[in-house]
Design an enzyme around this catalytic site. Structure first.
Site, PDB file in Angstrom:
ATOM      1  N   SER A 246     -68.627  16.078   6.442  1.00 23.57           N
ATOM      2  CA  SER A 246     -69.682  15.155   6.724  1.00 23.57           C
ATOM      3  C   SER A 246     -69.559  14.212   5.825  1.00 23.57           C
ATOM      4  CB  SER A 246     -71.243  16.102   6.724  1.00 23.57           C
ATOM      5  OG  SER A 246     -72.047  14.965   6.504  1.00 23.57           O
TER       6      SER A 246
ATOM      7  N   TYR B 208     -76.928  21.059   1.777  1.00 22.08           N
ATOM      8  CA  TYR B 208     -75.830  20.333   2.892  1.00 22.08           C
ATOM      9  C   TYR B 208     -74.947  19.845   1.985  1.00 22.08           C
ATOM     10  CZ  TYR B 208     -74.553  18.301   7.146  1.00 22.08           C
ATOM     11  OH  TYR B 208     -73.922  17.840   8.227  1.00 22.08           O
TER      12      TYR B 208
ATOM     13  N   LYS C  28     -70.635  20.575   2.175  1.00 23.73           N
ATOM     14  CA  LYS C  28     -69.799  19.595   2.680  1.00 23.73           C
ATOM     15  C   LYS C  28     -68.609  19.290   1.469  1.00 23.73           C
ATOM     16  CE  LYS C  28     -71.419  19.947   6.874  1.00 23.73           C
ATOM     17  NZ  LYS C  28     -70.717  20.733   7.848  1.00 23.73           N
TER      18      LYS C  28
END
Ligand code: NAD
Length: 260
Positions: free
Chosen positions: A137, A149, A153
């Site tokens: 991402s 998150y 990533k």
């Protein structure tokens, strides 16, 4: 791809969004597919539509990922491509209020899940080698207001790079995609609907275009194919220029002047 060359791919998180679009694109290219998702409904309907195999699979559970990979080999005799794509947004908010179980659940899905997929796919791939593709991402490039998150990533990219080096001698290429804002269930739920997610992305992108799930699927198809035979350990960013823009696009249209 001709019938004789029919290859087998496993895709996780295939029940919606980027995974579903990638399954459709690979199906059009002639791949045989085994699709996994936590939610049975979406992936079951898609598998029926594409004549694929669907398995309910929580990628945070190593045994379930191993079973997904084993299903490809048992039913189709080989594995050529593994796409570790399943993900969630997870805990959003200040670090001081982030529950440890929420933080860890995100890492279980998006870091351990990619590790399990890579491990079992690499063990299943034969003498012909193969391709492992991971969904990273833009959160890998800059911090985002979601610590778990962003952490996950970044880890996906480094796992991509380290496994790419190790597996290269076996003819297994490992790469990642870093999408910008694509309108899917994930981004729509964050932005308050599809239109809001689209408009929000459009306002920020230097290229006045919001990438679609099909754009991401096309990139997965490229990286899985022979045209990408020399590419491994890389992260392909598909974001309409968002990560390259340090200033908003409008800044470049400002009145001409020389500042000394
Ligand atoms: N949409 C974007 O803008 C965007 C941008 C960058 C990265 N990504 C990444 O793309 C991937 C796919 O996201 P999406 O946008 O298609 O979202 P989505 O919500 O449409 O699809 C995600 C899929 O993963 C499945 N899933 C969730 N947890 C799972 C688990 N534990 N095991 C198995 N399956 C699980 C969901 O059921 C869903 O079908 C994710 O890794 C996400 O982080 C998306």
């Amino acid at each position: 791809m001709t019938e004789a060359l029919k290859k087998v791919a496993v895709i996780t998180g295939a029940g919606s969004g980027l995974g579903a679009a990638t399954a459709r694109r690979f199906h059009r290219d002639g791949w045989t597919l085994v699709l996994g998702d936590l939610r049975a409904e979406g992936v079951g309907a898609l598998a029926q539509e594409l004549g694929a195999t669907a398995l309910t699979c929580d990628v945070a559970d190593e045994d379930q990922v191993a079973a997904l990979v084993a299903a490809a080999v048992e039913r189709h005799g080989r594995l050529d491509c593994m796409i570790n794509n399943a993900g969630i947004l997870g805990a959003i908010g200040p670090v001081g209020r982030t529950p440890a179980r929420d933080f860890n659940r995100v890492l279980d899905i998006m870091v351990s899940g990619v590790f399990y997929g890579t491990k079992h796919a690499a063990n299943a791939m034969g003498e012909d080698g193969g391709v492992i593709l991971n969904t990273a991402s833009l959160a890998r490039i800059g911090a985002w207001a979601n610590h778990s998150y962003t952490t996950a990533k970044h880890a996906v990219v480094e796992l991509t790079r380290s496994t790419a080096v190790e597996l290269a001698s076996r003819g297994i290429r490992v790469n990642a995609l870093a999408p910008g804002n694509v309108v899917t269930g994930m981004t729509s739920s964050l932005s308050g609907g599809k239109k809001a997610a689209h408009d929000r992305a459009l306002a920020r992108n230097p290229v006045p275009y919001v990438c679609t799930a099909d754009d991401i699927a096309d990139a997965f198809a490229y990286l899985a194919g022979p045209s990408a035979r020399g590419i491994t350990g890389q992260v392909l960013v598909i974001d309409s220029g968002l990560s390259t823009a340090v200033v908003p696009p409008a800044y470049h249209q400002a009145e001409d002047r020389f500042v000394d």
